[in-house]
Write an enzyme that holds these catalytic residues in place. Structure first.
Site, short mmCIF file in Angstrom:
data_model
loop_
_atom_site.label_atom_id
_atom_site.label_comp_id
_atom_site.label_asym_id
_atom_site.label_seq_id
_atom_site.Cartn_x
_atom_site.Cartn_y
_atom_site.Cartn_z
N PHE A 299 0.89 -1.14 -0.01
CA PHE A 299 -0.15 0.04 0.16
C PHE A 299 0.97 1.16 0.09
CE2 PHE A 299 -3.41 2.40 2.88
CZ PHE A 299 -3.86 2.92 1.62
N CYS A 300 0.54 2.09 -1.01
CA CYS A 300 1.30 3.46 -1.09
C CYS A 300 2.91 3.28 -1.00
CB CYS A 300 0.78 4.25 0.23
SG CYS A 300 1.28 5.98 0.02
N ILE A 301 3.53 4.11 -0.04
CA ILE A 301 4.94 4.06 -0.26
C ILE A 301 5.69 2.72 0.18
CG2 ILE A 301 5.35 4.49 2.11
CD1 ILE A 301 7.80 6.41 1.38
N GLY A 303 4.30 -0.08 -1.22
CA GLY A 303 4.63 -0.43 -2.63
C GLY A 303 5.85 0.07 -3.11
#
Length: 566
Positions: A299-301, A303
């Protein structure tokens, strides 16, 4: 008391102005047109015509107030602008104040659009002009908000006194209160999915969740959330916990709980987050489950951490991942959205002398920056409600999590801003190295599921779509309704919103959307169908967590997630 609140509110604006300045932005001082931007305004004929229209409208507005001509509504708030909805704003004086503000705001924004400069600078000026315009709204000041004045009269000043106390408390803690925080507690009614910490180092704790089904898929699932906030955005209350839902689908589930960086950890780098974070977590999962591979959900950073870890793992022959899921992850930073206005080379250069000795980027500073991207919703709305009206905002778990920030190490965060945002190196094969390995995302051939949210203001969905041009393996792109958080954390049980799917992946994201099929409900359903064939057969659920080497350290959610940034 009114003047005190008025002055206090102005101090809050100055505080947010300084925050933006420290992040690379250049907002205007309160009280006038931004002086350094005035030079950019181009006195072309069409601009002069707009200015003439503005003065004419202001004159008509004034003549209507003093009775020299019939009063009329010359301008209405934009659709979705709720600041002036109350009937008190229809009073002649306050209607004048409101319309004066709206006319001036419109004129300022139109003036910026005519600025004689390049598109990049025009966007930056427009962004900070909007920040300025939002900040000086008459709704934000006690003396010019009729709702505040009416409530103060009805409560004999008690609302103002209560507001002053709330403001002083928030100044002390360094963040605006956006929800009733007394309602929530991590481990009591947030992050309560049963499980245990089965491994920890100085960077993260690894949680393993207790199976809730008799049978589980043989391929385990590792979840890597962002390190900017706490992991429990994915494990809120039981009814909207993605983690609980995943466990209920029959997955042996592990999750990385990042530690909020302490001063003594101020030298941590992006390499450390890969080596001692992503790779170490995956290694422990393999040893506990005795499975060669795992699926990864990020999820988000988180990733970006996983994506940059994969070339390193490939270079070492560590073929440990069966599939990868990227939720609202931006790898191509060609168009990062409004956050780009807070990131520039001036910020990087100011940090360079401190990189060797290290330091900590405060989670509260990061939270204030993200809040400023939606200032009316996440700042001024609460300034009015909390400080001017003396009210306590309603309980909302997402906003409680939003204010529960985490610190980052200065070298790690600076590397991230420079290489990912400013240089866009993830789109340039072998342009930089991590852990001694040149990074080339075009060599990633893993089956990948990419989710983006249509109204996301942090990871623009068109930018998230850029991953389809980087990865070379089979890829599915799905677009959900709503924003960065509400669009992602969309429980199946609620059956809200919708999502779009399209099996084809044209180069242009707009072409993808034109032919995409809208489906009702949560995108989790589509992801579950995609993931199941990659999760192997069903086997008996493990009877205990961890193993003889990795014993249970403490119950979930663990110590790290409960640490608060002071």
């Amino acid at each position: 008391m009114l003047q005190q609140l008025n002055d206090a509110n102005r101090q809050w604006w100055l505080h947010w102005e300084n925050t933006a300045n420290s992040s690379g932005g250049t907002p205007a001082p309160a009280g006038g047109v931004p002086p350094t931007w005035a030079a950019w305004l181009n006195p072309r004929p069409e601009w002069i015509e707009k200015q003439t229209e503005y003065y004419r409208a202001q004159l008509d507005l004034w003549l209507g107030l003093v009775g020299a001509k019939p009063a009329q509504k010359l301008i209405e708030p934009e659709r979705g602008d709720r600041r002036f909805n109350a009937p008190e704003w229809e009073d002649p004086l306050f209607s004048f104040i409101k319309q004066n503000y709206l006319l001036t705001s419109k004129w300022l924004m139109e003036s910026v659009s005519a600025a004689a400069t390049d598109e990049e600078m025009r966007e930056k000026i427009a962004f900070f002009t909007r920040q300025y315009v939002d900040a000086i709204s008459p709704a934000n000041f006690a003396l010019t908000n009729p709702e505040v004045l009416k409530l103060a009269k009805e409560t004999q000043g008690e609302s103002l006194s209560a507001g002053m106390q709330k403001m002083l408390a928030d100044v002390q803690k360094g963040l605006i209160t956006t929800t009733d925080e007394s309602v929530f507690e991590v481990g009591r009614n947030l992050a309560v999915t049963p499980g245990a910490v089965v491994y920890e180092n100085d960077l993260f704790q690894l949680l393993q969740y207790t199976p809730s089904t008799d049978k589980v898929y043989e391929v385990p699932l590792l979840i890597v959330p962002p390190c900017v906030n706490k992991y429990y955005i994915m494990d809120l209350q039981p009814e909207n916990s993605m983690v609980r839902w995943v466990v209920e689908q029959g997955y042996t589930t592990f999750l990385v709980s990042w530690k909020s960086v302490q001063p003594e950890q101020g030298k941590l780098t992006w390499d450390d987050y890969i080596e001692q974070g992503v790779i170490r977590a995956a290694e422990v999962v393999r040893e506990i489950t005795r499975r060669e591979k795992m699926n990864v959900l990020s999820f988000c950073i988180g990733g970006e951490l996983v994506s940059t870890a994969m070339p390193i793992m490939q270079s070492r022959g560590l073929d440990w991942f069966e599939s990868l899921t990227l939720m609202t992850v931006i790898l191509d930073h060609s168009e990062p959205g409004d956050i780009k206005h807070f990131i520039d080379w001036k910020l990087i250069r100011s940090r360079e002398p401190m990189l060797e000795q290290g330091g900590v980027v405060s989670g509260k500073e990061l939270a204030r920056t993200f809040a400023s991207l939606r200032a009316n919703d996440l700042i001024w709305n609460y300034v009015v409600n909390n400080y001017l009206k003396g009210k306590t905002p309603p309980p909302f778990d997402l906003l409680y999590w939003n204010n529960d920030s985490a610190n980052l190490a200065l070298p790690m965060h600076t590397f991230f801003l420079e290489n990912m945002y400013l240089k866009n190196n993830l789109t340039k094969p072998n342009s930089f190295s991590l852990c001694g390995v040149p990074i080339d995302l075009t060599q990633i051939t893993l089956p990948t599921y990419v989710f983006a949210a249509r109204e996301d203001h942090i990871v623009l969905w068109r930018s998230a779509y850029g991953t389809t041009r980087l990865f070379k393996g089979p890829l599915r792109f799905v677009l959900g309704a709503s924003g960065h958080i509400a669009g992602t954390i969309n429980p199946v049980t609620a059956n809200k919103r919708n999502y779009w799917v399209n099996e084809e992946l044209p180069a242009d994201p707009e072409q993808w959307f034109e032919k995409a099929e809208s489906r009702p409900g949560s995108w989790w359903q589509d992801w579950a169908v995609w993931l199941a064939p990659r999760a192997g057969k069903q086997v008996a659920a493990p009877k205990k967590l961890g193993n003889t080497k990795y014993k249970e350290i403490e119950p979930a959610p663990g110590r790290y997630v409960k640490e608060r940034v002071e």
